[in-house]
Scaffold this motif. Structure first.
Motif, PDB file in Angstrom:
ATOM      1  N   ASN A 150       0.345   2.914   3.941  1.00  0.00           N
ATOM      2  CA  ASN A 150       0.885   4.204   3.498  1.00  0.00           C
ATOM      3  C   ASN A 150      -0.037   4.882   2.491  1.00  0.00           C
ATOM      4  O   ASN A 150      -0.380   6.064   2.644  1.00  0.00           O
ATOM      5  N   CYS A 184       3.585  10.825   0.298  1.00  0.00           N
ATOM      6  CA  CYS A 184       2.852   9.605   0.626  1.00  0.00           C
ATOM      7  C   CYS A 184       3.027   8.563  -0.480  1.00  0.00           C
ATOM      8  O   CYS A 184       3.264   7.374  -0.202  1.00  0.00           O
ATOM      9  N   GLN A 194       6.631   7.254  -0.377  1.00  0.00           N
ATOM     10  CA  GLN A 194       6.800   6.283   0.710  1.00  0.00           C
ATOM     11  C   GLN A 194       6.174   4.937   0.345  1.00  0.00           C
ATOM     12  O   GLN A 194       6.735   3.882   0.656  1.00  0.00           O
TER      13      GLN A 194
END
Length: 249
Positions: free
Chosen positions: A66, A82, A85
């Motif tokens: 990720n 991003c 996550q």
């Protein structure tokens, strides 16, 4: 938003990279020796990892994948997502139990964030931090986005500024001397880094809604500086016609 930043973002990012050359070089160098250490030296809770870095990388492989994506993104909000996550993946991998996840604090998250960014082999994370900071509003950094962005920033800063002498038990005296000599060479090779200050937006959505361009009587003009001069410089160095063409006008 993504389309706009895909066009003007690279030039803004390039300008930021120039100002953070030293820090990003230090990050890359320190990553080479920190990533090979046993996880205990990174202050990771033993309940969340294996002493073997390889096994721990397998456990957090999703988070590593990720955060690797951040260097392929140009929209600041995509970069924040991003990071979000990545943090959520770290927490789920560390604590499969939802109740444990709720009590997972920064003192546990940041060491794992450090391990994750070391494993991802990032090349210019300091530039990424400045890029996001400079092109987001306070609203963008509220709640979870802001919290995890700060955790990411702290992890990047740690790797960038780490002192090998703090890890003599792991690296040994002789290797520490060699590492310090290399760090000295980097500091001599690159000029001091200049963090990009957060701009004072006249209109926080100017990049999103109006593209910073006005039209009057068939003539196009750029808005008066809505953000920091360091950021507008690469955009303003382009011919206005080229900017309009890039944005599809």
């Amino acid at each position: 938003k993504g389309f706009i930043f895909s066009k003007i973002g690279p030039k803004i990012f390039e300008n930021i990279q120039v100002m953070r050359l030293r820090d990003d070089a230090l990050f890359r160098f320190n990553s080479t020796w920190l990533s090979s250490m046993e996880t205990k030296y990174l202050d990771i809770d033993p309940n969340y990892c294996s002493p073997d870095p390889v096994k721990t990388r397998e456990k957090y492989s999703e988070a590593i994948d990720n955060i690797s994506d951040i260097e392929y993104l140009m929209c600041p909000k995509d970069m924040l997502f991003c990071i979000l996550q990545t943090a959520q993946s770290i927490i789920k991998s560390a604590c499969p139990n939802e109740e444990s996840q709720r009590s997972f604090g920064a003192d546990s998250l940041i060491p794992l964030f450090i391990f994750t960014i070391l494993s991802a082999n990032l090349t210019f994370p300091n530039s990424s931090v400045d890029y996001v900071t400079s092109l987001t509003t306070q609203t963008d950094l509220e709640m979870e986005f802001g919290y995890y962005f700060v955790c990411f920033e702290m992890a990047v800063t740690f790797v960038t500024t780490v002192d090998p002498n703090s890890y003599l038990e792991s690296v040994g005296n002789e290797k520490a001397k060699i590492l310090l000599e290399e760090i000295k060479k980097i500091n001599e090779k690159y000029p001091p880094s200049v963090p990009v200050p957060k701009p004072e937006f006249q209109n926080p959505d100017i990049l999103y809604e109006g593209h910073g361009i006005n039209e009057k009587n068939g003539k196009f003009t750029l808005e008066s500086d809505p953000y920091n001069e360091a950021l507008t410089k690469p955009l303003r160095q382009m011919e206005l016609e080229n900017v309009l063409d890039e944005l599809g006008f």
